[in-house]
Motif scaffolding. Structure first.
Motif, PDB file in Angstrom:
ATOM      1  N   GLU A 131      -8.365  72.776 -16.148  1.00 57.11           N
ATOM      2  CA  GLU A 131      -7.199  72.089 -15.385  1.00 57.11           C
ATOM      3  C   GLU A 131      -5.817  71.467 -16.314  1.00 57.11           C
ATOM      4  OE1 GLU A 131      -5.282  71.705 -11.481  1.00 57.11           O
ATOM      5  OE2 GLU A 131      -6.902  72.823 -11.974  1.00 57.11           O
ATOM      6  N   ALA A 132      -6.232  71.394 -17.833  1.00 55.66           N
ATOM      7  CA  ALA A 132      -5.102  69.916 -18.321  1.00 55.66           C
ATOM      8  C   ALA A 132      -4.239  71.282 -18.695  1.00 55.66           C
ATOM      9  CB  ALA A 132      -5.510  69.512 -19.273  1.00 55.66           C
ATOM     10  N   ALA A 133      -4.876  72.477 -18.858  1.00 53.62           N
ATOM     11  CA  ALA A 133      -4.362  73.780 -19.832  1.00 53.62           C
ATOM     12  C   ALA A 133      -3.581  75.013 -18.729  1.00 53.62           C
ATOM     13  CB  ALA A 133      -5.705  74.539 -20.018  1.00 53.62           C
ATOM     14  N   ARG A 134      -4.073  74.732 -17.267  1.00 56.09           N
ATOM     15  CA  ARG A 134      -3.343  75.107 -16.733  1.00 56.09           C
ATOM     16  C   ARG A 134      -2.655  74.109 -16.183  1.00 56.09           C
ATOM     17  NH1 ARG A 134      -3.146  75.141 -11.231  1.00 56.09           N
ATOM     18  NH2 ARG A 134      -4.063  73.289 -10.881  1.00 56.09           N
ATOM     19  N   LEU A 135      -2.451  73.081 -15.750  1.00 58.02           N
ATOM     20  CA  LEU A 135      -1.196  72.289 -15.202  1.00 58.02           C
ATOM     21  C   LEU A 135      -0.314  72.259 -16.357  1.00 58.02           C
ATOM     22  CD1 LEU A 135      -2.514  69.144 -14.000  1.00 58.02           C
ATOM     23  CD2 LEU A 135      -1.205  71.530 -12.498  1.00 58.02           C
ATOM     24  N   ALA A 136      -0.508  73.229 -18.113  1.00 52.59           N
ATOM     25  CA  ALA A 136       0.295  73.017 -18.959  1.00 52.59           C
ATOM     26  C   ALA A 136       1.494  74.279 -18.827  1.00 52.59           C
ATOM     27  CB  ALA A 136      -0.160  72.585 -20.051  1.00 52.59           C
ATOM     28  N   GLY A 137       0.582  75.273 -18.395  1.00 50.09           N
ATOM     29  CA  GLY A 137       1.090  76.675 -17.801  1.00 50.09           C
ATOM     30  C   GLY A 137       0.891  77.341 -18.650  1.00 50.09           C
ATOM     31  N   VAL A 138      -0.513  77.207 -19.520  1.00 48.76           N
ATOM     32  CA  VAL A 138      -1.977  78.396 -19.950  1.00 48.76           C
ATOM     33  C   VAL A 138      -2.014  79.495 -18.858  1.00 48.76           C
ATOM     34  CG1 VAL A 138      -3.797  78.932 -20.832  1.00 48.76           C
ATOM     35  CG2 VAL A 138      -1.783  76.467 -21.686  1.00 48.76           C
ATOM     36  N   ASN A 139      -2.151  80.775 -18.750  1.00 55.68           N
ATOM     37  CA  ASN A 139      -2.712  81.211 -17.735  1.00 55.68           C
ATOM     38  C   ASN A 139      -4.347  81.731 -18.274  1.00 55.68           C
ATOM     39  OD1 ASN A 139      -3.429  83.895 -16.484  1.00 55.68           O
ATOM     40  ND2 ASN A 139      -1.244  84.260 -16.421  1.00 55.68           N
ATOM     41  N   ILE A 140      -4.834  80.872 -17.312  1.00 57.10           N
ATOM     42  CA  ILE A 140      -6.429  80.750 -17.897  1.00 57.10           C
ATOM     43  C   ILE A 140      -6.927  82.847 -16.647  1.00 57.10           C
ATOM     44  CG2 ILE A 140      -8.645  79.776 -16.719  1.00 57.10           C
ATOM     45  CD1 ILE A 140      -6.933  78.437 -18.318  1.00 57.10           C
ATOM     46  N   LYS A 141      -6.235  83.457 -16.648  1.00 57.24           N
ATOM     47  CA  LYS A 141      -6.856  84.034 -16.305  1.00 57.24           C
ATOM     48  C   LYS A 141      -6.855  85.348 -17.295  1.00 57.24           C
ATOM     49  CE  LYS A 141      -7.665  83.239 -11.155  1.00 57.24           C
ATOM     50  NZ  LYS A 141      -7.172  84.036  -9.610  1.00 57.24           N
ATOM     51  N   LYS A 142      -5.877  85.266 -17.375  1.00 56.92           N
ATOM     52  CA  LYS A 142      -5.199  86.475 -18.124  1.00 56.92           C
ATOM     53  C   LYS A 142      -5.976  86.178 -19.709  1.00 56.92           C
ATOM     54  CE  LYS A 142      -1.037  85.899 -21.103  1.00 56.92           C
ATOM     55  NZ  LYS A 142       0.211  85.657 -21.253  1.00 56.92           N
ATOM     56  N   TYR A 143      -5.813  84.673 -20.027  1.00 63.12           N
ATOM     57  CA  TYR A 143      -6.755  84.122 -21.508  1.00 63.12           C
ATOM     58  C   TYR A 143      -8.138  84.658 -21.280  1.00 63.12           C
ATOM     59  CZ  TYR A 143      -2.880  82.341 -23.487  1.00 63.12           C
ATOM     60  OH  TYR A 143      -0.821  82.540 -24.164  1.00 63.12           O
ATOM     61  N   ARG A 144      -8.818  84.264 -20.427  1.00 59.77           N
ATOM     62  CA  ARG A 144     -10.456  84.908 -19.843  1.00 59.77           C
ATOM     63  C   ARG A 144     -10.141  86.388 -20.045  1.00 59.77           C
ATOM     64  NH1 ARG A 144     -10.696  82.772 -14.741  1.00 59.77           N
ATOM     65  NH2 ARG A 144     -12.109  81.192 -15.877  1.00 59.77           N
ATOM     66  N   LEU A 145      -9.740  87.166 -19.378  1.00 59.20           N
ATOM     67  CA  LEU A 145      -9.731  88.820 -19.100  1.00 59.20           C
ATOM     68  C   LEU A 145      -9.542  88.925 -21.263  1.00 59.20           C
ATOM     69  CD1 LEU A 145      -7.427  90.344 -17.067  1.00 59.20           C
ATOM     70  CD2 LEU A 145      -9.885  90.369 -17.120  1.00 59.20           C
ATOM     71  N   ALA A 146      -8.958  89.100 -21.538  1.00 59.29           N
ATOM     72  CA  ALA A 146      -8.448  88.420 -23.206  1.00 59.29           C
ATOM     73  C   ALA A 146      -9.705  88.290 -24.346  1.00 59.29           C
ATOM     74  CB  ALA A 146      -7.273  88.336 -23.579  1.00 59.29           C
ATOM     75  N   VAL A 147      -9.950  87.565 -24.483  1.00 57.26           N
ATOM     76  CA  VAL A 147     -11.335  86.996 -24.776  1.00 57.26           C
ATOM     77  C   VAL A 147     -12.677  87.114 -24.820  1.00 57.26           C
ATOM     78  CG1 VAL A 147     -10.555  84.595 -25.534  1.00 57.26           C
ATOM     79  CG2 VAL A 147     -13.100  85.007 -23.219  1.00 57.26           C
ATOM     80  N   PHE A 148     -12.711  88.376 -22.987  1.00 62.41           N
ATOM     81  CA  PHE A 148     -14.254  89.408 -22.720  1.00 62.41           C
ATOM     82  C   PHE A 148     -13.620  90.687 -23.159  1.00 62.41           C
ATOM     83  CE2 PHE A 148     -15.183  85.467 -19.910  1.00 62.41           C
ATOM     84  CZ  PHE A 148     -16.800  85.882 -20.281  1.00 62.41           C
ATOM     85  N   THR A 149     -12.583  91.138 -22.598  1.00 67.18           N
ATOM     86  CA  THR A 149     -12.362  92.413 -23.376  1.00 67.18           C
ATOM     87  C   THR A 149     -12.423  92.472 -25.182  1.00 67.18           C
ATOM     88  OG1 THR A 149     -10.242  92.734 -21.417  1.00 67.18           O
ATOM     89  CG2 THR A 149     -10.423  94.104 -23.794  1.00 67.18           C
ATOM     90  N   ILE A 150     -12.265  91.492 -25.637  1.00 65.97           N
ATOM     91  CA  ILE A 150     -12.448  91.633 -27.179  1.00 65.97           C
ATOM     92  C   ILE A 150     -14.060  91.900 -27.943  1.00 65.97           C
ATOM     93  CG2 ILE A 150     -12.274  90.245 -29.281  1.00 65.97           C
ATOM     94  CD1 ILE A 150      -9.477  88.814 -28.580  1.00 65.97           C
ATOM     95  N   THR A 151     -14.436  90.524 -26.463  1.00 65.14           N
ATOM     96  CA  THR A 151     -15.505  91.001 -26.847  1.00 65.14           C
ATOM     97  C   THR A 151     -16.499  92.331 -26.437  1.00 65.14           C
ATOM     98  OG1 THR A 151     -16.406  87.966 -26.786  1.00 65.14           O
ATOM     99  CG2 THR A 151     -18.076  89.742 -26.138  1.00 65.14           C
ATOM    100  N   GLY A 152     -16.106  92.898 -25.527  1.00 63.79           N
ATOM    101  CA  GLY A 152     -16.611  94.306 -25.181  1.00 63.79           C
ATOM    102  C   GLY A 152     -16.135  94.990 -26.304  1.00 63.79           C
ATOM    103  N   ILE A 153     -14.768  95.332 -27.416  1.00 63.74           N
ATOM    104  CA  ILE A 153     -14.404  95.944 -27.767  1.00 63.74           C
ATOM    105  C   ILE A 153     -15.172  95.819 -28.772  1.00 63.74           C
ATOM    106  CG2 ILE A 153     -12.737  96.418 -29.876  1.00 63.74           C
ATOM    107  CD1 ILE A 153     -10.329  95.949 -27.421  1.00 63.74           C
ATOM    108  N   LEU A 154     -15.961  94.155 -29.536  1.00 64.33           N
ATOM    109  CA  LEU A 154     -16.636  94.365 -30.694  1.00 64.33           C
ATOM    110  C   LEU A 154     -17.710  94.464 -30.456  1.00 64.33           C
ATOM    111  CD1 LEU A 154     -15.255  90.887 -31.647  1.00 64.33           C
ATOM    112  CD2 LEU A 154     -14.740  92.554 -32.520  1.00 64.33           C
ATOM    113  N   ALA A 155     -18.650  94.373 -29.722  1.00 63.89           N
ATOM    114  CA  ALA A 155     -19.929  95.626 -28.770  1.00 63.89           C
ATOM    115  C   ALA A 155     -19.788  96.866 -28.948  1.00 63.89           C
ATOM    116  CB  ALA A 155     -20.120  94.509 -27.684  1.00 63.89           C
ATOM    117  N   ALA A 156     -18.983  96.903 -29.055  1.00 70.24           N
ATOM    118  CA  ALA A 156     -19.202  98.693 -29.048  1.00 70.24           C
ATOM    119  C   ALA A 156     -19.022  98.734 -30.371  1.00 70.24           C
ATOM    120  CB  ALA A 156     -17.275  99.247 -28.201  1.00 70.24           C
ATOM    121  N   VAL A 157     -17.749  98.171 -31.369  1.00 70.13           N
ATOM    122  CA  VAL A 157     -17.665  98.634 -32.818  1.00 70.13           C
ATOM    123  C   VAL A 157     -19.532  98.354 -33.186  1.00 70.13           C
ATOM    124  CG1 VAL A 157     -17.358  97.682 -34.767  1.00 70.13           C
ATOM    125  CG2 VAL A 157     -15.644  97.593 -33.094  1.00 70.13           C
ATOM    126  N   ALA A 158     -20.633  97.017 -33.008  1.00 73.26           N
ATOM    127  CA  ALA A 158     -21.352  97.177 -33.318  1.00 73.26           C
ATOM    128  C   ALA A 158     -22.677  97.858 -32.611  1.00 73.26           C
ATOM    129  CB  ALA A 158     -21.891  95.534 -33.021  1.00 73.26           C
TER     130      ALA A 158
END
Length: 316
Positions: free
Chosen positions: A194-221
């Motif tokens: 909540e504090a991050a959201r109020l500070a201007g962090v786009n929670i949804k965008k960063y959530r998409l990013a970290v899960f996409t990175i994890t998907g790519i690394l799972a594919a590498v593995a």
């Protein structure tokens, strides 16, 4: 120095040292150069997935679907290589794109329907695992090309290529998490969304990013695992969700998000790799190994809970 500070500073090294002493005492082959190299090979695929899993957990989420993603990406890569005869470079690119899509789907489901990461990824875990068996008919895919198998069986100089890939991805993961604006936002959204959201962090965008990175690394593995064994197995990576969670939490990443480090998570990977290898060498069956790993996971979560409780008490 209180117990919390001691564990924070030396705990992982003490745990690793205990495991090494115990297993080297029980089996003289444990500390041989060949077995130590084998441990590094075994943890290379696991460690690659943990790099992404660490980012997900620090952001306040978890991903129970990484094992299913790994298996399905491995089956996809093997099918493209064996059935359709596509060159290795093309297979790798397409498989990484598929892994990114899987991670993106996880993130979108959370963002659109506002569902907890645990629930979403449990559902997609079952889907990915089922799809792996449907594609393969429940059997392994053999006949991979030599160029494809080189990814998992080749060497760069005298170092196995999977270990080199792990080192490169681990260093990049460390830089991204600890030295970039992106990494700081991940910590912020995990520590206090909540504090991050109020500070201007786009929670949804960063959530998409970290899960996409994890998907790519799972594919590498998944690619490396298929290449290393010379076949793609529909059951590959079945234990990865819990092994990743154990390694990451054991390495000091908070289950609640917002704290931890990539170096700590990599230490957790080494500890789990030593534990797996040592138990296999002394002849433990798979059921007993699972029991021990379950106990280690509970202990890791317990330590994390005590640490968080201690921090709250200090603040008060």
């Amino acid at each position: 120095m209180d117990l919390y500070k001691f564990y924070k500073k030396y705990g992982l090294f003490v745990i690793l040292a205990i495991f090494i002493v115990v297993f080297s005492t029980l089996n003289t082959q444990f500390l041989t150069p060949g077995n130590l190299l084998n441990i590094l090979r075994q943890i290379s695929m696991f460690g690659i997935v943990v790099v992404g899993y660490t980012m997900v957990m620090i952001s306040g989420g978890c991903d129970m679907s990484v094992g299913g993603q790994l298996a399905l990406c491995g089956m996809f890569a093997a099918t493209l290589n064996v059935t359709y005869g596509l060159p290795t470079f093309v297979v790798v690119i397409l498989t990484l794109m598929l892994g990114a899509l899987f991670g993106l789907i996880n993130g979108l489901l959370m963002n659109v329907f506002n569902i907890m990461p645990l629930i979403v990824t449990l559902g997609t875990m079952l889907f990915f695992q089922g799809a792996s068996y449907i594609i393969s008919g429940g059997v392994a895919i053999f006949g991979l090309s030599d160029s494809f198998k080189f990814i998992g069986q080749g060497y760069l100089g005298f170092v196995p290529l999977p270990i080199v890939i792990l080192l490169v991805i681990g260093v990049l993961g460390y830089i991204v998490l600890h030295k970039t604006y992106f990494g700081r936002q991940i910590y912020a959204m995990g520590g206090n969304p909540e504090a991050a959201r109020l500070a201007g962090v786009n929670i949804k965008k960063y959530r998409l990013a970290v899960f996409t990175i994890t998907g790519i690394l799972a594919a590498v593995a998944g690619i490396i695992m298929a290449a290393r064994t010379g076949s793609a197995q529909p059951s590959a990576g079945a234990s990865y969700p819990f092994d990743c969670m154990t390694a990451v939490v054991l390495g000091g990443v908070s289950f609640a998000g917002g704290s931890g480090s990539m170096l700590g998570a990599m230490m957790g990977v080494i500890i789990i790799g030593v534990l797996n290898n040592g138990m296999q060498l002394i002849g433990m069956d798979s059921n007993m190994i699972n029991c021990v790993k379950g106990i280690v996971l509970l202990i890791a979560i317990g330590i994390d809970s005590v640490q968080r409780t201690g921090k709250k008490a200090k603040k008060v």
